[in-house]
Design an enzyme around this catalytic site. Structure first.
Site, PDB file in Angstrom:
ATOM      1  N   ASN A  15       0.835  -1.211   0.000  1.00  0.00           N
ATOM      2  CA  ASN A  15       0.000   0.000   0.000  1.00  0.00           C
ATOM      3  C   ASN A  15       0.862   1.250   0.000  1.00  0.00           C
ATOM      4  O   ASN A  15       0.596   2.203  -0.747  1.00  0.00           O
ATOM      5  CB  ASN A  15      -0.903   0.019   1.237  1.00  0.00           C
ATOM      6  CG  ASN A  15      -2.225  -0.713   1.004  1.00  0.00           C
ATOM      7  OD1 ASN A  15      -2.602  -0.910  -0.143  1.00  0.00           O
ATOM      8  ND2 ASN A  15      -2.855  -1.146   2.072  1.00  0.00           N
ATOM      9  N   HIS A  75      -3.039   2.590  -2.517  1.00  0.00           N
ATOM     10  CA  HIS A  75      -4.141   1.722  -2.057  1.00  0.00           C
ATOM     11  C   HIS A  75      -4.862   1.038  -3.195  1.00  0.00           C
ATOM     12  O   HIS A  75      -5.350  -0.072  -3.031  1.00  0.00           O
ATOM     13  CB  HIS A  75      -5.134   2.562  -1.235  1.00  0.00           C
ATOM     14  CG  HIS A  75      -4.614   2.919   0.130  1.00  0.00           C
ATOM     15  ND1 HIS A  75      -4.524   2.019   1.179  1.00  0.00           N
ATOM     16  CD2 HIS A  75      -4.070   4.063   0.617  1.00  0.00           C
ATOM     17  CE1 HIS A  75      -3.979   2.595   2.240  1.00  0.00           C
ATOM     18  NE2 HIS A  75      -3.669   3.876   1.925  1.00  0.00           N
ATOM     19  N   ASP A 117      -5.672  -2.686  -3.284  1.00  0.00           N
ATOM     20  CA  ASP A 117      -6.991  -3.294  -3.510  1.00  0.00           C
ATOM     21  C   ASP A 117      -6.918  -4.326  -4.623  1.00  0.00           C
ATOM     22  O   ASP A 117      -7.562  -5.374  -4.561  1.00  0.00           O
ATOM     23  CB  ASP A 117      -8.001  -2.204  -3.896  1.00  0.00           C
ATOM     24  CG  ASP A 117      -8.290  -1.257  -2.723  1.00  0.00           C
ATOM     25  OD1 ASP A 117      -7.936  -1.610  -1.583  1.00  0.00           O
ATOM     26  OD2 ASP A 117      -8.895  -0.177  -2.982  1.00  0.00           O
ATOM     27  N   GLU A 124      -6.342  -7.209   5.237  1.00  0.00           N
ATOM     28  CA  GLU A 124      -5.805  -8.189   4.301  1.00  0.00           C
ATOM     29  C   GLU A 124      -5.936  -9.593   4.829  1.00  0.00           C
ATOM     30  O   GLU A 124      -5.279 -10.514   4.348  1.00  0.00           O
ATOM     31  CB  GLU A 124      -4.321  -7.835   4.007  1.00  0.00           C
ATOM     32  CG  GLU A 124      -3.377  -7.937   5.175  1.00  0.00           C
ATOM     33  CD  GLU A 124      -3.306  -6.702   6.065  1.00  0.00           C
ATOM     34  OE1 GLU A 124      -4.262  -5.870   5.977  1.00  0.00           O
ATOM     35  OE2 GLU A 124      -2.344  -6.561   6.849  1.00  0.00           O
TER      36      GLU A 124
END
Lengths: 647, 276
Positions: free
Chosen positions: A533, A538, A542, A568
């Site tokens: 990240n 991000h 994702d 996660e």
């Protein structure tokens, strides 16, 4: 031009108009019938009066003929008449005197028998001797007495009504011919009063009035006689003799009622027309609540000129009864029409209500968002609304007359069932109501999920079909499914969410307790995900999470349940799976992850903990155990699987 | 004048007005009865009287009916009973009526063809009757006992020839027409009747043997018992001032009317000796 719509005209107005028209028609017919009957009755009355007049006239003529034969056969009479042919006035006076003396006693007797007139004429139609007015003689009768002229011309007797210079009545003029010599003529007449009495003897209930035409009568009369006549109540043209009944032998005046009827005749148009046309006929006159017949018999002089008319007054019980029947019939007919009108009003009112309801129903069915179709007892469609056509894709003509079950009903498994098993059709036989979800086939072959409500149509005790309302719920169902999925899945990854897994974990735990079967849990967490990240952002993080989800979902069974536990961290529930098998699955998943690079990121690893259910486990105990195993894997250096065996 | 006397005066005036009102109103609307002289046959008599009755009725605004009565005795009796309002009479019957009924009041005398209110009576015979009065044997047929042209005429004319009527058989026919016809039949040798009427029968050979001097004319006589003085005066005025255009419409009265001179009729009183 627009036609009036029955439903828009108020029932009361329509009923009133139809009732009025019916009544007018019926009343006109009844009046027409009454008129026919009245006319027949009046014609019969006129005929009767004509027959009576004829009978009295004939009797009178026969009597006068007998008197004539008796009088003229006297030699003395014939001798006087021969002497009267002299041109010497003195000899004529002497002859007249002797004739008067010879027949005066006879005349006195004739007067007793209602013979008023005994009148001798010369061959050239001059008056020779009037026994009823002896001081008048020598005057010419050519203008006033056509019957005398005709008799002296043809030498044949003449009979008939005729006005004269003194007397008005029925004339009998006989030629006098002796030994081939024409000596003149003689007249024997009864006044009208004698005829009236004769008629009265035949028809005692009748009353008679003689009216005389002024323009015919007045020029004939001696001046002194004219004063005895006055205009009748009918008109100035028609006169009556001795209207005040001042003469000693005046005829009895009309009775009070007949006098009133007579007084009202001037305003009676029907009678006025008859009189003007000088035509025989009769009219009905109402007087004092009673019906009277007034007959008119025109009387012609012997030369054919109408000079008088006989008016006959009589009560008319038949007409009275006819009018009474007419009024009764009219009342009954009026009541029937009113009754029929009431029924018609009720019917029209009901019809209008039905029509309004039909209109409203038509509007409703045309604009409702649901499909509606009506089937008969065989399941054949008899009506469909517009929405049904829209929903099913068929034209109206393709639907009506076709069995709905065969055309578009689909049931469980999207296939056909026998008609008897069709729940929509079965309401007809069961008299029940059916509500449920069904599948209907669109014309293009696609299936519609529909919410159906069907119920039988009952007429009396008989079921004549069913009406079915259905609504297309395909989109609604899809939406519901989406909502359901949204409620149990993680929006980022598409994996189930934590709550869903917890619920199923509990169910699986109960199931395992009942059956004794085993199940396993795998919890794993991406290694160094924070660094991804931080390093790639991000969105890439994702993407990595979604990659992991796809990878896991591609490897697990349909019965397995994979959920995002948070961040996660993921949890995989493996029903009917022991610890070894679960461990193998975990190993395989890790291997796959290691070997599957992610674009822009490269390969990633994960740490996995595997545990199996132990008897007496609770959900929390299971989760704590698997979480510890995961933690140990992290502690042991990550990128590995730690199961309970290894521990 | 005291209050009481004024009240009495008002009551008297009220009664007087009431009486006058009822007296003048006694004729209003009532049908007046007119009886003509039965000179001729009923039809001719009524026909002759009707136009005059109609004229009077129109002018008086009151209906006038004609009633035929066959003899003088009935006329005088009904007149006295108040059942006749106006009567047509000869001079001698008038004198008899006047002596019998006080309410008889002459209206006017009826003019004859010459325009004078006088007439004559005649003794008549048939074509084959006596050539002169001297040859007269009888019997005689007269009109009525009270008729001027009846017994009186016969007595007068016979007296002029020195004959006494009492020596003759006399009968009464009832009216002048019947006298004429009876003589023409030859049943009676002679009869008396109004001269003007006798002329009508010349076509049957009726001859006049002798004729009287003129008598005062026939009269119309009112009944004071049934008619108010105002109405009597009004009728008299109507008769004496008959418009010329009305005369042709009348038979009785076609030559007009003259004032009835009472003294002329009273002179006939001297002939009453014939009846004693």
């Amino acid at each position: 031009m627009t036609r009036p719509n029955l439903a828009t005209i108020p029932a009361l107005v329509l009923t009133a108009a139809l009732t009025l028209l019916t009544w007018l028609g019926g009343a006109a017919y009844l009046a027409y019938e009454r008129g026919i009957q009245e006319s027949l009755q009046l014609k019969a009355e006129v005929h009767s009066q004509q027959v009576a007049w004829q009978a009295v006239s004939n009797a009178h003529r026969i009597a006068m003929q007998a008197y004539f034969d008796t009088i003229v056969s006297r030699p003395a009479v014939q001798q006087c008449l021969v002497e009267a042919q002299s041109s010497d006035p003195r000899r004529q006076v002497a002859a007249r005197l002797r004739l008067y003396r010879e027949l005066a006693p006879v005349y006195d007797q004739l007067v007793q028998r209602n013979v008023r007139q005994l009148h001798f004429h010369t061959p050239d139609s001059r008056s020779f001797l009037r026994f009823h007015a002896p001081h008048h003689s020598g005057d010419s009768l050519t203008a006033s007495r056509p019957s005398v002229v005709q008799t002296n011309k043809t030498l044949k007797p003449v009979f008939g009504f005729e006005t004269g210079r003194v007397v008005i009545g029925f004339r009998n003029v006989f030629p006098i011919v002796t030994e081939g010599r024409h000596l003149g003529s003689v007249e024997l007449s009864q006044p009208f009063e004698a005829i009236r009495k004769g008629l009265h003897e035949l028809e005692p209930e009748n009353e008679y009035l003689l009216v005389l035409k002024g323009k015919v009568l007045l020029p004939k009369l001696f001046e002194e006689q004219k004063k005895l006549y006055a205009p009748s109540l009918l008109s100035d043209e028609w006169l009556v003799e001795d209207p005040r009944h001042e003469l000693p032998d005046a005829a009895a005046p009309l009775t009070g009622t007949a006098q009133q009827v007579y007084a009202g005749l001037a305003g009676e148009q029907g009678f006025g027309r008859l009189l003007a046309a000088e035509q025989a006929g009769a009219v009905a006159v109402r007087q004092g609540g009673r019906i009277y017949q007034v007959g008119l018999l025109p009387l012609q002089d012997t030369d054919g000129t109408t000079s008088a008319a006989l008016i006959v007054f009589s009560q008319a019980p038949q007409l009275q009864e006819l009018y009474y029947s007419y009024r009764i019939n009219l009342v009954i007919f009026t009541l029937l029409v009113l009754f029929g009108g009431t029924l018609l009003y009720l019917f029209l009112n009901s019809l209008q209500t039905v029509l309004k309801q039909e209109q409203q129903l038509g509007l409703i069915t045309a604009n409702i968002a649901d499909g509606i179709y009506v089937m008969d007892s065989r399941g054949v469609i008899t009506f469909v609304n517009r929405r049904t056509v829209e929903l099913l894709g068929y034209g109206q003509e393709e639907l009506v007359g076709v069995a709905a079950h065969q055309l578009f009903h689909r049931h469980r498994g999207e296939g056909q069932t026998p008609l008897a098993d069709c729940p929509i059709y079965r309401v007809i036989s069961t008299r029940g109501r059916y509500e449920g979800e069904e599948l209907f086939a669109h014309k293009d072959g696609s299936l519609l999920q529909v919410q159906v409500a069907s119920q039988p149509v009952i007429q009396g005790e008989r079921i004549i079909g069913s009406v079915t309302v259905f609504r297309d719920v395909t989109e609604q169902k899809q939406l519901e499914e989406q909502l359901r999925i949204s409620a149990v899945t993680d929006p980022l990854t598409g994996a189930y969410n934590r709550r869903f897994l917890q619920e199923n974990l509990l169910k699986e735990l109960y199931r395992a307790e009942r059956s004794g079967a085993s199940f396993s849990l795998i919890m794993f967490d991406l290694d160094h995900f924070k660094q991804i990240n931080d390093r790639f952002g991000h969105s890439v993080g994702d993407q990595v999470l979604r990659h992991l989800t796809e990878l896991v979902q591609g490897r697990i069974r349909a019965s397995d349940l994979f959920a995002r536990w948070g961040g996660e961290e993921f949890l995989l529930l493996l029903p009917e799976t022991g610890l070894d098998a679960a461990t193998a699955v975990a190993e395989a998943l890790l291997e796959n992850l290691r070997n599957t690079p992610i674009s822009g990121v490269g390969t990633v690893t994960a740490s996995l903990g595997v545990c199996s259910r132990q008897p007496g486990d609770t959900v929390d105990q299971l989760l704590v155990r698997v979480d510890r195993l995961l933690y140990q894997a992290k502690q042991d250096g990550r990128n590995r699987v730690i199961s309970e065996q290894q521990r | 004048m005291t209050t009481r006397s004024r009240f009495k005066l008002m009551v008297c005036i009220s009664w007087l007005l009431l009486y006058c009102g009822s007296a003048s109103g006694q004729d209003a609307g009532r049908i007046l009865t007119f009886v003509p002289l039965p000179l001729e046959q009923p039809e001719a008599t009524v026909a002759a009287a009707r136009p005059l009755a109609a004229y009077l009725g129109d002018q008086l605004k009151q209906p006038v009916q004609v009633r035929y009565l066959p003899d003088y005795q009935s006329i005088i009796r009904l007149f006295g009973e108040g059942k006749i309002d106006i009567v047509h009479l000869g001079p001698l019957p008038y004198l008899t009526l006047r002596q019998t009924v006080e309410t008889a009041e002459p209206l006017a005398a009826v003019n004859e063809a010459g325009g004078k209110a006088s007439y004559s009576c005649a003794l008549v015979t048939a074509l084959d009757g006596p050539a002169s009065l001297r040859q007269l044997q009888g019997p005689l047929i007269l009109t009525q006992p009270l008729s001027t042209c009846g017994y009186l005429t016969a007595a007068l004319l016979l007296e002029q020839q020195g004959k006494d009527i009492k020596r003759y058989n006399v009968s009464y026919a009832g009216n002048h027409d019947k006298v004429a016809l009876t003589v023409i039949r030859g049943t009676y040798q002679a009869g008396t009747m109004k001269t003007a009427l006798a002329r009508k029968y010349a076509n049957l050979g009726l001859r006049v043997l002798a004729e009287t001097k003129p008598f005062p004319g026939f009269l119309l006589v009112a009944n004071r018992a049934t008619l108010s003085p105002e109405l009597i005066s009004r009728i008299r005025d109507l008769l004496l001032n008959l418009p010329p255009d009305q005369k042709p419409r009348l038979l009785l009265g076609q030559y007009g009317f003259s004032p009835a001179l009472e003294q002329e009729y009273l002179r006939l009183q001297r002939y009453r000796s014939f009846f004693r």
